[in-house]
Design a protein around this motif. Sequence first.
Motif, PDB file in Angstrom:
ATOM      1  N   VAL A  75       0.575  -0.808   0.021  1.00 41.94           N
ATOM      2  CA  VAL A  75      -0.272   0.170  -0.291  1.00 41.94           C
ATOM      3  C   VAL A  75       0.693   1.546  -0.073  1.00 41.94           C
ATOM      4  N   GLY A  76       1.775   1.005  -0.278  1.00 39.73           N
ATOM      5  CA  GLY A  76       3.089   2.255   0.212  1.00 39.73           C
ATOM      6  C   GLY A  76       3.036   3.286  -1.464  1.00 39.73           C
ATOM      7  N   GLU A  77       2.202   2.839  -2.471  1.00 36.44           N
ATOM      8  CA  GLU A  77       2.243   4.209  -3.554  1.00 36.44           C
ATOM      9  C   GLU A  77       0.808   4.690  -3.386  1.00 36.44           C
ATOM     10  N   LYS A  78       1.236   6.472  -4.083  1.00 39.74           N
ATOM     11  CA  LYS A  78      -0.051   7.350  -4.027  1.00 39.74           C
ATOM     12  C   LYS A  78      -0.486   6.525  -4.526  1.00 39.74           C
ATOM     13  N   TRP A  79      -1.157   5.988  -5.852  1.00 41.32           N
ATOM     14  CA  TRP A  79      -2.348   5.417  -6.508  1.00 41.32           C
ATOM     15  C   TRP A  79      -2.966   4.219  -5.040  1.00 41.32           C
ATOM     16  N   THR A  80      -2.978   3.718  -4.860  1.00 44.98           N
ATOM     17  CA  THR A  80      -2.847   2.360  -4.210  1.00 44.98           C
ATOM     18  C   THR A  80      -3.912   3.253  -2.670  1.00 44.98           C
ATOM     19  N   ILE A  81      -2.931   3.717  -1.907  1.00 48.24           N
ATOM     20  CA  ILE A  81      -3.246   4.907  -0.309  1.00 48.24           C
ATOM     21  C   ILE A  81      -5.228   5.967  -1.677  1.00 48.24           C
ATOM     22  N   LEU A  82      -4.598   6.052  -2.365  1.00 53.15           N
ATOM     23  CA  LEU A  82      -6.263   6.850  -2.964  1.00 53.15           C
ATOM     24  C   LEU A  82      -7.455   6.452  -3.633  1.00 53.15           C
ATOM     25  N   ILE A  83      -6.912   5.394  -4.025  1.00 52.48           N
ATOM     26  CA  ILE A  83      -7.939   4.026  -3.935  1.00 52.48           C
ATOM     27  C   ILE A  83      -8.789   3.969  -2.836  1.00 52.48           C
ATOM     28  N   LEU A  84      -7.938   3.320  -1.972  1.00 54.85           N
ATOM     29  CA  LEU A  84      -8.769   3.307  -0.641  1.00 54.85           C
ATOM     30  C   LEU A  84      -9.456   4.341  -0.170  1.00 54.85           C
ATOM     31  N   ARG A  85      -9.144   5.220  -0.556  1.00 54.66           N
ATOM     32  CA  ARG A  85      -9.228   6.399   0.112  1.00 54.66           C
ATOM     33  C   ARG A  85     -11.350   6.640  -0.564  1.00 54.66           C
ATOM     34  N   GLU A  86     -11.292   6.499  -1.910  1.00 55.62           N
ATOM     35  CA  GLU A  86     -12.183   7.255  -2.658  1.00 55.62           C
ATOM     36  C   GLU A  86     -13.609   4.698  -2.273  1.00 55.62           C
ATOM     37  N   VAL A  87     -12.531   4.421  -2.046  1.00 58.47           N
ATOM     38  CA  VAL A  87     -13.575   3.347  -1.679  1.00 58.47           C
ATOM     39  C   VAL A  87     -13.864   3.590  -0.059  1.00 58.47           C
ATOM     40  N   TRP A  88     -13.751   4.254   0.460  1.00 60.55           N
ATOM     41  CA  TRP A  88     -14.610   4.701   1.445  1.00 60.55           C
ATOM     42  C   TRP A  88     -15.007   5.820   1.618  1.00 60.55           C
ATOM     43  N   TYR A  89     -14.667   5.930   0.495  1.00 55.66           N
ATOM     44  CA  TYR A  89     -15.599   7.518   0.593  1.00 55.66           C
ATOM     45  C   TYR A  89     -16.821   7.091  -0.472  1.00 55.66           C
ATOM     46  N   GLY A  90     -17.385   6.042  -0.696  1.00 55.76           N
ATOM     47  CA  GLY A  90     -18.302   5.402  -1.636  1.00 55.76           C
ATOM     48  C   GLY A  90     -18.186   4.842  -2.856  1.00 55.76           C
ATOM     49  N   SER A  91     -17.072   4.784  -3.519  1.00 54.23           N
ATOM     50  CA  SER A  91     -16.840   4.545  -5.275  1.00 54.23           C
ATOM     51  C   SER A  91     -16.278   2.916  -4.919  1.00 54.23           C
ATOM     52  N   SER A  92     -16.852   2.301  -5.848  1.00 57.51           N
ATOM     53  CA  SER A  92     -16.721   0.939  -5.913  1.00 57.51           C
ATOM     54  C   SER A  92     -16.404   0.543  -7.177  1.00 57.51           C
ATOM     55  N   ARG A  93     -16.622   1.124  -8.383  1.00 57.95           N
ATOM     56  CA  ARG A  93     -16.558   0.641  -9.932  1.00 57.95           C
ATOM     57  C   ARG A  93     -15.341   1.603 -10.719  1.00 57.95           C
ATOM     58  N   PHE A  94     -14.492   0.908 -11.337  1.00 56.92           N
ATOM     59  CA  PHE A  94     -13.740   1.205 -12.197  1.00 56.92           C
ATOM     60  C   PHE A  94     -13.819   2.599 -13.051  1.00 56.92           C
ATOM     61  N   GLY A  95     -14.743   2.881 -13.532  1.00 55.27           N
ATOM     62  CA  GLY A  95     -14.770   4.164 -14.001  1.00 55.27           C
ATOM     63  C   GLY A  95     -15.621   5.587 -12.708  1.00 55.27           C
ATOM     64  N   ASP A  96     -15.451   4.958 -11.249  1.00 52.18           N
ATOM     65  CA  ASP A  96     -15.505   5.794 -11.175  1.00 52.18           C
ATOM     66  C   ASP A  96     -13.912   6.231 -10.231  1.00 52.18           C
TER      67      ASP A  96
END
Length: 166
Positions: free
Chosen positions: A30-51
């Motif tokens: 998880v030590g890469e920017k995009w990975t942490i930002l994907i997790l942030r978006e999952v917690w904010y409610g995103s779930s789809r690739f396009g999102d």
Amino acid sequence: MPSCRPPFLGDLLDDRDTSNCSIARTLEVVGEKWTILILREVWYGSSRFGDFERVLGCPRNLLAARLRMLVEEGILAAETYREPGSRSRPKYVITPKGMDLVPAVMGLLQRGDRYRADPEGPAVITRHRGCGAHVDARIRCEQGHAMEAEDIESVPGPAFRMKPAD
């Protein structure tokens, strides 16, 4: 000015073998920017690739690789959904293993809000859904005592090793 460095393994600091460090192993995942930002978006409610692609602006190939790795690591699970008239696609949901990362990401958010927020303030406020109070990332021992960083003592654990002698 006093040192802010907490006590850390005393005289063993220079000669310890760090090849089995849990922090390093976690950062490999998880030590890469995009990975942490994907997790942030999952917690904010995103779930789809396009999102993810739309919100993050991450290159498609990199986004696909990071999502695949998060699924392989068991941090996210891919579930199939299908909208009427469309083909089946994956949506990504957080797993219990992924939820274990919430305190780390909340710590990054808290630090960012304190030292790197927009002059107008934080972009997102985190609140307890039950009572509305502000959520704060804190360190606690197993007995529930709130602690400061300087209260932490690091001691050798069962997998501690010294570097081999030259």
